[in-house]
Motif scaffolding. Sequence first.
Motif, PDB file in Angstrom:
ATOM      1  N   VAL A  53       0.849  -1.195   0.000  1.00 37.31           N
ATOM      2  CA  VAL A  53       0.000   0.000   0.000  1.00 37.31           C
ATOM      3  C   VAL A  53       0.887   1.248   0.000  1.00 37.31           C
ATOM      4  N   ILE A  54       0.670   2.124  -0.984  1.00 36.81           N
ATOM      5  CA  ILE A  54       1.419   3.374  -1.073  1.00 36.81           C
ATOM      6  C   ILE A  54       0.436   4.539  -1.186  1.00 36.81           C
ATOM      7  N   ARG A  55       0.962   5.754  -1.082  1.00 32.11           N
ATOM      8  CA  ARG A  55       0.143   6.932  -1.343  1.00 32.11           C
ATOM      9  C   ARG A  55       0.042   7.150  -2.851  1.00 32.11           C
ATOM     10  N   ALA A  56      -0.933   7.917  -3.252  1.00 30.97           N
ATOM     11  CA  ALA A  56      -1.147   8.156  -4.684  1.00 30.97           C
ATOM     12  C   ALA A  56      -0.124   9.118  -5.280  1.00 30.97           C
ATOM     13  N   ASP A  57       0.573   9.879  -4.416  1.00 32.28           N
ATOM     14  CA  ASP A  57       1.485  10.913  -4.915  1.00 32.28           C
ATOM     15  C   ASP A  57       2.955  10.490  -4.830  1.00 32.28           C
ATOM     16  N   THR A  58       3.227   9.175  -4.936  1.00 34.94           N
ATOM     17  CA  THR A  58       4.605   8.691  -4.828  1.00 34.94           C
ATOM     18  C   THR A  58       4.976   7.820  -6.032  1.00 34.94           C
ATOM     19  N   PRO A  59       5.018   8.422  -7.237  1.00 33.05           N
ATOM     20  CA  PRO A  59       5.312   7.623  -8.431  1.00 33.05           C
ATOM     21  C   PRO A  59       6.697   6.976  -8.417  1.00 33.05           C
ATOM     22  N   GLN A  60       7.680   7.646  -7.809  1.00 33.34           N
ATOM     23  CA  GLN A  60       9.020   7.057  -7.776  1.00 33.34           C
ATOM     24  C   GLN A  60       9.053   5.808  -6.894  1.00 33.34           C
ATOM     25  N   LEU A  61       8.349   5.866  -5.776  1.00 39.58           N
ATOM     26  CA  LEU A  61       8.266   4.690  -4.906  1.00 39.58           C
ATOM     27  C   LEU A  61       7.548   3.557  -5.628  1.00 39.58           C
TER      28      LEU A  61
END
Length: 204
Positions: A53-61
């Motif tokens: 699960v990641i945040r929506a604003d972390t494309p690099q991750l």
Amino acid sequence: MSNPAGILLAAGMSSRFGSDKLLYELTIDGEYRPLIHHTLLSWFSLFDELTVVIRADTPQLRQTVLDLASTQHKKINLIECQNAALGMGHSLSAAIKANLLASGWIIGLADMPLIPDAVLNQVYQHVKSGVLITAPYFDGQRGHPVGFNRQYKDELLALEGDSGAKKLLQRDVEKIQKIDTDHQGVLMDIDCKQDVSRIEKAAD
């Protein structure tokens, strides 16, 4: 019914670190990699498929996670939690919703790269055998990851806020199947940059 599902929560804000800590590179076991890679490699020792699960604003991750999964030939179920900023409970409930048919859930934190493979496997085996809740303990203190039986599905789906499943664990502490370990990695996470050297030393 399927086996227990592995869930890694990676949607924190890294506010005390100053940048995305999961992308910060550090050396563990002679390998210089982003923090998220170290954690994933440990979980990949047990799971061929993993929910992250990641945040929506972390494309690099997002790309960093997918790149490692590709090289390791593992499947990642990547969830972008729109409400992640409201607290860990939202991330956890989103992950449970994505794994409703699992017999249980093994829940870990992405900033804890020193979970021993043996401990992770014990948590998995306990959940698979039908234990209600299980977790490792170091020096009497509960650590991570935590395993839940599917009997907790509705309560986990209803989680919100920043306490995650802590209230459930406090309420049902007598139901926890404890796994005693002498490895402090089950307690060690990275919140600020000073924690990096502590983690690297503990890994030696």
